[in-house]
Write a protein that holds these residues in place. Structure first.
Motif, short mmCIF file in Angstrom:
data_model
loop_
_atom_site.label_atom_id
_atom_site.label_comp_id
_atom_site.label_asym_id
_atom_site.label_seq_id
_atom_site.Cartn_x
_atom_site.Cartn_y
_atom_site.Cartn_z
N ALA A 126 0.83 -1.21 0.00
CA ALA A 126 0.00 0.00 0.00
C ALA A 126 0.86 1.25 0.00
O ALA A 126 0.61 2.21 -0.75
CB ALA A 126 -0.93 -0.01 1.21
N ALA A 127 1.90 1.27 0.84
CA ALA A 127 2.79 2.43 0.89
C ALA A 127 3.50 2.63 -0.45
O ALA A 127 3.68 3.77 -0.90
CB ALA A 127 3.82 2.25 2.01
N GLY A 128 3.89 1.54 -1.08
CA GLY A 128 4.55 1.64 -2.38
C GLY A 128 3.63 2.22 -3.44
O GLY A 128 4.07 3.05 -4.26
N ARG A 129 2.37 1.83 -3.43
CA ARG A 129 1.41 2.38 -4.40
C ARG A 129 1.22 3.88 -4.18
O ARG A 129 1.24 4.66 -5.14
CB ARG A 129 0.06 1.67 -4.27
N VAL A 130 1.02 4.27 -2.93
CA VAL A 130 0.81 5.69 -2.63
C VAL A 130 2.06 6.50 -3.02
O VAL A 130 1.96 7.57 -3.62
CB VAL A 130 0.47 5.89 -1.14
N LEU A 131 3.24 5.98 -2.67
CA LEU A 131 4.49 6.67 -2.98
C LEU A 131 4.64 6.87 -4.48
O LEU A 131 4.98 7.97 -4.94
CB LEU A 131 5.67 5.86 -2.43
N LEU A 132 4.42 5.82 -5.25
CA LEU A 132 4.63 5.89 -6.69
C LEU A 132 3.59 6.78 -7.37
O LEU A 132 3.91 7.53 -8.30
CB LEU A 132 4.58 4.48 -7.29
N GLU A 133 2.35 6.71 -6.92
CA GLU A 133 1.27 7.44 -7.58
C GLU A 133 1.15 8.89 -7.13
O GLU A 133 0.78 9.76 -7.92
CB GLU A 133 -0.06 6.72 -7.35
N GLY A 189 3.47 10.46 -4.50
CA GLY A 189 4.67 11.07 -3.95
C GLY A 189 4.79 10.90 -2.45
O GLY A 189 3.84 10.50 -1.76
N LEU A 190 5.96 11.24 -1.93
CA LEU A 190 6.29 11.04 -0.53
C LEU A 190 5.35 11.75 0.44
O LEU A 190 4.97 11.17 1.47
CB LEU A 190 7.74 11.46 -0.27
N PRO A 191 4.93 13.00 0.19
CA PRO A 191 4.05 13.68 1.17
C PRO A 191 2.75 12.94 1.43
O PRO A 191 2.15 13.10 2.50
CB PRO A 191 3.80 15.05 0.52
N ALA A 192 2.29 12.14 0.47
CA ALA A 192 1.03 11.41 0.64
C ALA A 192 1.18 10.17 1.51
O ALA A 192 0.18 9.59 1.95
CB ALA A 192 0.47 11.01 -0.73
N VAL A 193 2.42 9.76 1.77
CA VAL A 193 2.65 8.55 2.58
C VAL A 193 2.60 8.95 4.05
O VAL A 193 3.59 9.39 4.63
CB VAL A 193 3.99 7.89 2.23
N THR A 194 1.44 8.79 4.66
CA THR A 194 1.26 9.02 6.09
C THR A 194 0.81 7.71 6.72
O THR A 194 0.26 6.84 6.04
CB THR A 194 0.21 10.11 6.35
#
Length: 203
Positions: free
Chosen positions: A26-33, A35-40
């Motif tokens: 899940a974190a990888g999907r959010v990061l790739l789609e 970017g880093l600020p969205a990974v909370t």
């Protein structure tokens, strides 16, 4: 229910390895789609169907989680093979790395991770200890094998070769911020492996 029937078990708690894998995915999907600020922790826990407290227990910061998610997601693509042909193996690995950054969309999140690692000590430690240094050692091992086989001259500085090859890619992406693609790879390898002096000067 008869005496011979087995009671049906509920889903219960998922194994820790399964939870961790789903969180990293899940974190990888959010990061790739996004970017880093969205990974909370809140966002990833919701996406993975996990407890936010579990994420707080396993990772010191969202940045460290994002870094591990990138490591897990890129590991297969960045495998380092030994076919017995050093130039072919370096070409395959560097091409996969460049494709990951430029075609598969990892350039932006990698840039964000490296930038954030300069001010987030936990992320910086995770990036160095779990990714950068181990990946550097994989390259050193492959180069050391080539040196022992006589494909490289004795005394060659393996760290400098790594800097020349992979460092050039990072330099273009992070410092110069100029476009690059897979055509960079054979030029890097030609100059790193065969030198920059004129052929006449080396004869």
């Amino acid at each position: 229910m008869t005496g011979s029937e087995t009671p049906r078990r509920g889903r219960g708690r998922r194994p820790a390895a399964e939870v961790r894998a789903s969180v990293l995915a899940a974190a990888g999907r959010v990061l790739l789609e996004e970017g880093l600020p969205a990974v909370t922790f809140d966002r990833v826990a919701r996406e993975a169907g996990s407890s936010k407290m579990t994420l707080y227990k396993w990772w010191p910061s969202p940045g460290a989680l994002a870094a591990e998610a990138y490591f897990a997601g890129s590991q297969e693509a960045l495998d380092f093979h030994d076919t017995g042909d050093l130039e072919a193996d370096l070409t395959a690995q560097l091409t996969a790395f460049v494709r990951l950054l430029t075609v598969e969309g990892a350039g932006r999140p990698v840039s964000e991770l490296i930038g954030a690692a300069q001010v987030d000590p936990e992320l910086g430690r995770a990036w160095s200890e779990a990714y950068a240094l181990p990946r550097r050692e994989l390259a050193r091992v492959r180069l050391r094998i080539a040196r022992d086989r006589g494909e490289l001259r004795e005394g060659v500085d393996l760290d400098v070769i790594v800097d020349q090859l992979w460092g050039a890619v990072y330099h273009r992406m992070l410092v110069l911020r100029v476009p690059f693609d897979e055509t960079l790879v054979p030029r890097l390898l030609d100059q790193a492996l065969h030198g920059i002096a004129s052929r006449a000067a080396t004869d």
